[in-house]
Design an enzyme around this catalytic site. Structure first.
Site, PDB file in Angstrom:
ATOM      1  N   ASP A 211      -4.000  12.477 -19.739  1.00  0.00           N
ATOM      2  CA  ASP A 211      -2.767  13.225 -19.539  1.00  0.00           C
ATOM      3  C   ASP A 211      -2.161  13.514 -20.900  1.00  0.00           C
ATOM      4  OD1 ASP A 211      -3.171  13.036 -16.853  1.00  0.00           O
ATOM      5  OD2 ASP A 211      -1.382  11.838 -16.418  1.00  0.00           O
TER       6      ASP A 211
ATOM      7  N   HIS B 118      -3.882   7.975 -21.448  1.00  0.00           N
ATOM      8  CA  HIS B 118      -2.930   8.855 -22.126  1.00  0.00           C
ATOM      9  C   HIS B 118      -3.332   8.958 -23.602  1.00  0.00           C
ATOM     10  CE1 HIS B 118      -0.637   7.978 -18.491  1.00  0.00           C
ATOM     11  NE2 HIS B 118       0.060   9.072 -18.751  1.00  0.00           N
TER      12      HIS B 118
END
Length: 259
Positions: A78, A227
């Site tokens: 992400d 992430h």
């Protein structure tokens, strides 16, 4: 004439009010779910059987893992903003020959065109993470469409990737309605079956911590959520990939999945 004009204005006002009320009612009655899962242990598949939303995901073709009979892994990131580590992650992926999907927001699109071009050039996919990272269950259908279209259109303008059909709902919040709207646009909603708290840049604990958190959850068909803002992830990426391959896993891109 004045009475007629007043009636017309009142009718228009009531129509607009009814429309706003309908949208508000739809949002209010649209029960949100926060994605969660039972983590894998000892190589067994992760599970959402007890989370209360399995049927909703299935109804709309959403996924959180792929074929649990195959030793295949699907790496996803992400990308809400850039923290200086994506280039290093891309270096490792290129060295190891591993594909990934990067789910980007509008902010990332506006600020990181070169990194996105590199992602596509090196064989990765860019997925949709919405333009402004809203709770999709609290906005209208029209705004959901706008949020997703803006990302898709801008990525198409900035890179060689012209299609986009993978979506990760912001914060893992979704509903029957939000899944239905996005699926109608051609998206598969992608959740995950491996993750850990890696997004807090003030709570980085070293590469070994990231390595252990991911490797301990490996299971066939896993979709891994990481992430790219995490220094730990960037530092551990090579060792995570090596450990997975040593266990007989193969990394594939999500559009190559069999589920």
């Amino acid at each position: 004439m004045r009475i007629m004009n007043a009636i017309i204005k009142l009718t228009v006002f009531l129509t607009l009010l009814a429309g706003c009320s309908a949208v508000a009612a739809a949002v209010a009655n649209d029960s949100p779910y926060h994605f969660g899962f039972k983590k894998s242990r000892n190589g067994l598949p992760a599970s959402i059987d007890e989370e209360g939303f399995k049927e909703v995901l299935s109804k709309h073709g959403a996924i959180f893992m792929a074929d649990s009979s195959k030793k295949e892994l699907y790496l996803t990131f992400d990308n809400g903003y850039e923290n200086g580590y994506t280039a290093k992650i891309l270096d490792v992926l290129k060295e190891k020959g591993v594909p990934a999907v990067f789910f980007v927001t509008g902010h990332y699109v506006q600020t990181q065109s070169e990194l996105m071009q590199r992602m596509v050039r090196e064989g990765h996919l860019i997925g949709n993470h919405s333009w402004s990272h809203p709770d999709m269950t609290q906005i209208s259908d029209d705004r959901i469409v706008n949020e997703l279209n803006r990302v898709k259109e801008q990525v198409s303008l900035l890179t060689e990737q012209k299609e986009m059909n993978l979506l990760r709902p912001p914060r893992g919040i979704f509903s029957d309605r939000s899944l239905a709207v996005s699926r109608k646009l051609g998206y598969t909603n992608v959740f995950w079956s491996i993750a850990y708290v890696d997004w807090d840049v003030k709570q980085q604990r070293g590469w070994k911590y990231a390595h252990d958190k991911v490797v301990s959850q490996l299971h066939p068909g896993a979709i891994i959520l990481l992430h790219s803002i995490s220094k730990d992830n960037a530092d551990a990426m090579g060792s995570i990939i090596d450990a997975a391959k040593e266990q007989g896993y193969e990394f594939k891109r999500l559009d190559q999945r069999q589920s």
